[in-house]
Design an enzyme around this catalytic site. Sequence first.
Site, PDB file in Angstrom:
ATOM      1  N   LYS A  71       0.834  -1.215   0.000  1.00 31.40           N
ATOM      2  CA  LYS A  71       0.000   0.000   0.000  1.00 31.40           C
ATOM      3  C   LYS A  71       0.868   1.265   0.000  1.00 31.40           C
ATOM      4  CE  LYS A  71      -3.708  -2.554   2.222  1.00 31.40           C
ATOM      5  NZ  LYS A  71      -4.425  -2.931   3.461  1.00 31.40           N
TER       6      LYS A  71
ATOM      7  N   GLN B 239      -4.471  -1.572   9.634  1.00 30.01           N
ATOM      8  CA  GLN B 239      -4.349  -2.896   9.033  1.00 30.01           C
ATOM      9  C   GLN B 239      -4.915  -3.956   9.977  1.00 30.01           C
ATOM     10  OE1 GLN B 239      -3.157  -3.484   5.840  1.00 30.01           O
ATOM     11  NE2 GLN B 239      -3.821  -5.586   6.179  1.00 30.01           N
TER      12      GLN B 239
ATOM     13  N   ASP C 224     -10.713   2.807   4.284  1.00 29.34           N
ATOM     14  CA  ASP C 224     -11.151   1.427   4.037  1.00 29.34           C
ATOM     15  C   ASP C 224     -12.674   1.306   4.005  1.00 29.34           C
ATOM     16  OD1 ASP C 224      -9.158  -0.410   3.494  1.00 29.34           O
ATOM     17  OD2 ASP C 224      -8.635  -0.726   5.609  1.00 29.34           O
TER      18      ASP C 224
END
Length: 298
Positions: A62, A106, A129
């Site tokens: 990422k 994460q 997200d």
Amino acid sequence: MTESADEKAAQNSEHRRIDGKALAARLRRELKARAEAAGIIPCLAVIRVGEDPASRTYVGAKIKACAEAGFASRHIALPEDVSEEALLEEIRRLNSDADVHGILVQLPLPRHIGEHRVLAAIRPDKDADGFHPLNAGRLFLGLDAPVPCTPRGILRLLDEERISLRGKHAVVIGRSNIVGKPVASLLLARDATVTICHSKTPNLAEEVRRADVLVSAVGKAGLVRPEWLKPGAVVIDVGINRTPEGRLTGDADPACAEVASAITPVPGGVGPMTVAMLLENTFELAMAAKGKNGAPDA
Ligand code: NDP
């Protein structure tokens, strides 16, 4: 010459391999150009807790994708035994940092940390997200919201392949909050008739046989059998599994490619699209922040 003609013919044949890697590369180039044209440098902050090797790999990919697209990024690595309060404090700091447009934590988190409390602490307008409960609810209601990256990438792949969903039967295997549920919601919003299957579904083969479009998000190599598929079905394989030899493979048995009209490979299908959609979400959050900063308060 003959070989490449054959290859082309194979690609155009009934059994199409959907190239997520190539599409993701094109989207990343486009996002770079769009950010430059808008005069913004979107910034993504990624928080990683602990040293899980898969998480390290995903976070690395990422951060690298941000750099390649000309985006800024922050990588915050916290120790495995960090307290929930310290993690929440880090999120609050990023929430109030005007230079940061998108934040992601994460997953998975260590067991002593409450995942729901952490995701809910991210400002909904910095939720890269799309996992904040407010945004998950908005998605479910069909309202504008950052869309979780993997489901968004799946819909984009289907759109690029011109696979229509209206009136089709879509079967989703897996009901996680990050893939199964949101992708089912998006397919429903596109007028597909959606069945969601999970580990307690009694006859998975029978459910899968009805699918015009199958999305498998389980994490079990070879779970989806070619004989389960309706001939010509589209298969989106989200699963990431490692074979005993260390190769990456999806949930669908390789022979599914012979029955499906189109199928995403693993690797090179949904995975790269997930990262590209993370950049797209970050870009959109940055654009929205720019709009807000430029406009008088409502
Ligand atoms: P979860 O483990 O959260 O969910 C797995 C789902 O599969 C659950 O709903 C579970 O059912 C269901 N399931 C398990 N076994 C079976 C079975 N035998 N038959 C039917 N359903 C079953 O996983 P995620 O959603 O986070 O991820 C799924 C897979 O996708 C993983 O391999 C992951 O690595 C991959 N992934 C790939 C991404 C990408 O970018 N390519 C992004 C995210 C994930 P139940 O709810 O009943 O337990």
